[in-house]
Design an enzyme around this catalytic site. Structure first.
Site, PDB file in Angstrom:
ATOM      1  N   LYS A  91       0.809  -1.222   0.000  1.00  0.00           N
ATOM      2  CA  LYS A  91       0.000   0.000   0.000  1.00  0.00           C
ATOM      3  C   LYS A  91       0.842   1.272   0.000  1.00  0.00           C
ATOM      4  O   LYS A  91       0.422   2.299  -0.524  1.00  0.00           O
ATOM      5  CB  LYS A  91      -0.966   0.010   1.189  1.00  0.00           C
ATOM      6  CG  LYS A  91      -2.096  -1.004   1.021  1.00  0.00           C
ATOM      7  CD  LYS A  91      -3.319  -0.633   1.824  1.00  0.00           C
ATOM      8  CE  LYS A  91      -4.422  -1.650   1.627  1.00  0.00           C
ATOM      9  NZ  LYS A  91      -4.098  -2.970   2.236  1.00  0.00           N
ATOM     10  N   GLU A 113      -8.979   6.296   4.459  1.00  0.00           N
ATOM     11  CA  GLU A 113      -9.977   5.490   5.154  1.00  0.00           C
ATOM     12  C   GLU A 113      -9.376   4.641   6.269  1.00  0.00           C
ATOM     13  O   GLU A 113     -10.092   4.055   7.049  1.00  0.00           O
ATOM     14  CB  GLU A 113     -10.795   4.638   4.173  1.00  0.00           C
ATOM     15  CG  GLU A 113     -10.038   3.549   3.452  1.00  0.00           C
ATOM     16  CD  GLU A 113      -9.387   4.027   2.157  1.00  0.00           C
ATOM     17  OE1 GLU A 113      -9.534   5.216   1.818  1.00  0.00           O
ATOM     18  OE2 GLU A 113      -8.712   3.220   1.497  1.00  0.00           O
ATOM     19  N   SER A 341       1.635  -9.869  -1.041  1.00  0.00           N
ATOM     20  CA  SER A 341       1.303  -8.449  -0.891  1.00  0.00           C
ATOM     21  C   SER A 341       1.722  -7.857   0.450  1.00  0.00           C
ATOM     22  O   SER A 341       1.956  -6.658   0.555  1.00  0.00           O
ATOM     23  CB  SER A 341      -0.199  -8.234  -1.109  1.00  0.00           C
ATOM     24  OG  SER A 341      -0.954  -9.066  -0.251  1.00  0.00           O
TER      25      SER A 341
END
Ligand SMILES: *Cc1c(COP(=O)(O)O)cnc(C)c1O
Length: 364
Positions: A91, A113, A341
């Site tokens: 991210k 968020e 990830s």
């Protein structure tokens, strides 16, 4: 004519995407649509972005040949190690890029968020079911109150146009690296398979970006089945969802007959979203990607398997991608690149508490 899997000039991917925003955000979103490409393609931006990716994030992330897993699955398995980035997941590639973009656009206030304790003011969400989806709605609400000075950093390939494209471009550094890393390792810059987990779709978009139009490369994505996509406890939006509008875009969403959003269910917080980005809705619908629904127990097993065989504890999200390996039939020569990830330190308790869940797949 060749399919176009990237965004069109209207902000759509086939029938999905667009920018369905309240009147008050129209100018903001429109300004961003006009500004993002010239800024992120400028030499000045690229230099600043890549310097941070190198020295702050620690890129390039390694492409690791997983020897034992390769033998086990009868293929040549390479792991793209986004888990080794600073902060432990992919991210950050997008976050850093969007912050630089916000600064260029003269914005002085950032919302997102999710937030961490790095000086951000964190407002716990008390509306709805207090899920990720409710946090997105709250962030949009805040944005509506401060449109002029605020930049909303959307964390995945979702939201109104241009966010899905912007986020995909920020994450495309993943496949840009895979290309030269494969060339270096096997003398060929493409794999036979790309595998990634999919929540909103950002690590998947980054993994496939430079291969989307390369039909030699099969793309397999793993979404979170929870207790099973046919049950009411699932986050497998591509399997279960129908077309609707959520958080500013048309996409597949889990909804009831009245169009009310259903809550997503999965053991994995990062995949716990009732929608999925428009780029992926379109690619799945056109058959460019194969999307597998991976249940909680299969993901837990996948996490243990990678840990035991390669000494890498994956995030529970990434463990869904590992679990997809079991469902595919490879040839021994097949080159498979799977994106890990994120790292699993945050999930060790989940793995330990749910060890028994995955017992039927084998011992560990
Ligand atoms: C957030 C997250 C995901 C899911 O988000 P995408 O946008 O689909 O990539 C996957 N893996 C990890 C480690 C995450 O933190």
């Amino acid at each position: 004519m060749k399919e176009n899997y990237f965004v069109d000039e209207r902000g759509f991917y086939g029938e999905f995407g667009g920018a369905y925003v309240p009147e008050i955000l129209y100018k903001c979103v429109h300004d961003l649509q006009e500004a993002y490409l010239p800024i992120i393609e400028s030499a000045q931006f690229k230099e600043a972005y890549h310097a941070l990716l190198k020295d702050y994030v620690g890129r390039p992330s390694p492409l690791y040949f997983a020897k034992r897993m390769s033998e086990h699955y009868g293929c040549q398995l390479y792991l793209k190690r986004e888990d080794l980035n600073h902060t432990g997941a992919h991210k950050i590639n997008n976050t850093i890029g969007q912050i630089l973009l916000a600064k260029q656009m003269g914005k002085t206030r950032i919302i997102a968020e999710t937030g961490k304790m790095l000086g951000a003011e964190v407002h716990p969400v008390r509306t709805g079911n207090m899920t990720l989806s409710d946090a997105c709605s709250e962030a949009i609400r805040d944005w509506c109150c401060h449109p002029a000075d605020t930049f909303y950093i959307v964390g995945s390939t979702m939201g109104p146009h241009p966010y899905p494209d912007l986020v995909a471009r920020m994450q495309s550094v993943i496949s840009e690296e895979i290309k030269w890393q494969l060339e270096e390792k096997i003398g060929r810059d493409y794999p036979d398979y790309l595998i990634a987990c999919i929540g909103g779709g950002s690590n998947a978009a980054g993994t496939i970006y430079h291969y989307v139009n390369d039909e030699r490369v099969k793309i397999v994505l793993a979404e979170a089945g929870g207790h099973g996509w046919e049950t009411n406890h699932t986050a497998a939006t591509i399997h279960k969802g129908t077309t609707g509008i959520l958080h500013g875009a048309k996409m597949l969403v889990m909804q009831n007959e009245d169009g009310q959003i259903e809550e997503a269910f999965t053991i994995s917080a990062g995949l716990d979203y009732p929608g999925v980005g428009p780029m992926h809705c379109n690619m799945a619908k056109k058959g460019r990607t194969e999307v597998l629904s991976i249940n909680d127990d299969e993901a837990i097993y996948g996490g243990y398997e990678l840990t035991r065989m390669e000494g890498i504890i994956p995030a529970i999200e990434s463990a869904h991608a590992i679990a997809a390996l079991k469902k595919l039939n490879f040839k021994p020569t097949d080159v498979v690149v799977l994106t890990v990830s994120g790292r699993g330190d945050k999930d060790v308790e989940t793995y330990l508490n749910n060890k028994l869940m995955a017992k039927e797949y084998g011992n560990f």
